[in-house]
Scaffold this active site. Structure first.
Site, PDB file in Angstrom:
ATOM      1  N   ASP A 143       0.783  -1.247   0.000  1.00  0.00           N
ATOM      2  CA  ASP A 143       0.000   0.000   0.000  1.00  0.00           C
ATOM      3  C   ASP A 143       0.818   1.304   0.000  1.00  0.00           C
ATOM      4  OD1 ASP A 143      -2.010  -1.886   0.202  1.00  0.00           O
ATOM      5  OD2 ASP A 143      -2.793  -1.190   2.116  1.00  0.00           O
TER       6      ASP A 143
ATOM      7  N   LYS B 257      -7.047  -5.001  -2.936  1.00  0.00           N
ATOM      8  CA  LYS B 257      -7.797  -5.522  -1.780  1.00  0.00           C
ATOM      9  C   LYS B 257      -8.720  -4.444  -1.250  1.00  0.00           C
ATOM     10  CE  LYS B 257      -4.014  -4.319   1.288  1.00  0.00           C
ATOM     11  NZ  LYS B 257      -4.742  -3.284   2.050  1.00  0.00           N
TER      12      LYS B 257
ATOM     13  N   CYS C  13      -2.002  -2.771   7.666  1.00  0.00           N
ATOM     14  CA  CYS C  13      -1.902  -3.704   6.539  1.00  0.00           C
ATOM     15  C   CYS C  13      -0.612  -4.518   6.536  1.00  0.00           C
ATOM     16  CB  CYS C  13      -2.126  -2.948   5.238  1.00  0.00           C
ATOM     17  SG  CYS C  13      -3.845  -2.375   5.122  1.00  0.00           S
TER      18      CYS C  13
END
Ligand code: VGL
Ligand code: ZN
Length: 213
Positions: A17, A115, A160
């Site tokens: 990310d 995701k 994450c």
């Protein structure tokens, strides 16, 4: 136990990310988030296999505080699958905020796994959505291609990255989290808790200097 942390054939670098919304100026900015970019770019050159994840929410996603009237970002609510922290709207599919940081060296990435695209389920981990049962398919990809060890870098350490590291260990991969290639949100002690959880799951937390790349 000491471990050889020099990347080899069975290893992947999984970059979590590194997107504009998690960098300074973004909707869910992680303090100093963009500082991971040069570290990751340098490390990536030492890996044969680089994978990226991209948080990728539809508008009106259940993790957005704006989807719950009267609720505010960083509060926690109960949803069908349990507790869910509410966030500012971020990483909306196709937005500039959802794009990778412009300086992230993404050209060599062989897989980009998105995701959080199910409107009703958040997904911190690159392996399982937050219901903890819906698989993203990453385990299958890694196994099918014969990878054995996952090195992690990116944002945010305590969400994450931590969820991904813990799941990777549970799935039976060796896991190395490169600490200075990550930055945390750190909500109410979440960074300390995440580090403990990753270690408990069997992940090694190492500085990038340990990688000899
Ligand atoms: C993340 C909160 C919400 C992360 C993603 O990348 O750590 N955190 N969505
Ligand atoms: Zn998100």
């Amino acid at each position: 136990m000491t471990q050889d942390t020099t990347p080899g054939r069975g290893d992947v670098l999984l970059v979590i990310d590194v997107q504009n919304d998690f960098c300074p100026g973004g909707a869910l900015a992680v303090p100093d988030g963009d500082a991971v970019v040069p570290v990751i770019n340098r490390l990536a050159g030492g890996f044969e296999h680089v994978l990226l994840t991209q948080d990728w929410h539809p508008a009106g996603h259940t993790s957005f505080a704006s989807s719950h009237p009267g609720r505010h970002p960083f509060e926690t609510i109960e949803v069908a699958y349990g507790a869910q922290t509410l966030w500012p709207d971020h990483c909306v599919q196709g937005s500039t905020g959802a794009a990778f940081h412009r300086d992230l060296e993404a050209t060599r990435a062989e897989l980009i796994i998105r995701k959080g695209y199910d409107r009703a389920i958040d997904s911190y981990s690159a392996f399982y959505e937050n219901d903890r049962t819906t698989a993203t398919g990453l385990t299958g990809y890694l196994r099918t291609r014969g990878f054995e060890r996952v090195f992690l870098a990116g944002l945010a350490t305590d969400f994450c990255v931590a969820y991904s590291a813990t799941d990777a260990a549970r799935e039976g991969f060796a896991v190395v989290v490169i600490e200075d290639a990550c930055r945390a949100i750190d909500l109410d002690g979440s960074l300390a808790a995440a580090k403990a959880q990753m270690s408990e799951a069997g992940a090694s937390l190492v500085p990038s200097s340990a990688l000899a790349v």
